[in-house]
Design a protein around this motif. Sequence first.
Motif: not given
Length: 204
Positions: A161-189
């Motif tokens: 997880p610490k080596h994974v970047l997760f990209v999604d347009d949903d804030d809840r999904a981003i928060r979930g990914a970060r809580a699981a140890g991933l880097s999360g980025y909210r897609w806005a374009g």
Amino acid sequence: MRDRARALLIDLDGVLRRWDPAPMIAVEVKYGLKPAALLETSMSWDIYRPAMAGEISDAEWMGLVASRLPLDGADAAAAVAQWQAYRGEVDPEALEFVRGVRAAGRTVGLATNATDRLRGDLDALGLTGEVDVVISSSELKVHKPAPEFFEQACRAIGTLPKHVLFVDDDDRAIRGARAAGLSGYRWAGTEHVPYLRKALDIVD
């Protein structure tokens, strides 16, 4: 400092796939439904959640949507069928980003909440071969933002997880990914693609 990401998990709807509202609005106008009636009905949590968790099929989900519309049975079924006929479009810039990540030797997994219709949609959109792994909530029987989803997704792409970047347009999904140890980025374009490439340690 965080470790550099070595793999990418990317969402489908709102990122790789975009939706033109016009075809959906046309169905609602045709059948005299209020604006967004079909979408709002389909997103009712008591039927949306089991569809995303693979507890009911896409066909069963749409049958429940039809049963809740203020139309007679035949018209309700026809409205849902016409609404579902449009399957969205690929965002070419998001796809270019994914291709660039893979060309740089990074693993890319599609990580999405979806029904059993996902594989057919990916084929129809020409996306099946554009990612290394497809991670679907309906197949895992757990949906974002649950930590179990991200744990299984990371195992599927063979990356911690610490080596994974997760990209999604949903804030809840981003928060979930970060809580699981991933880097999360909210897609806005695509304006932040250079930043995402840097996060993946990809040099232009």
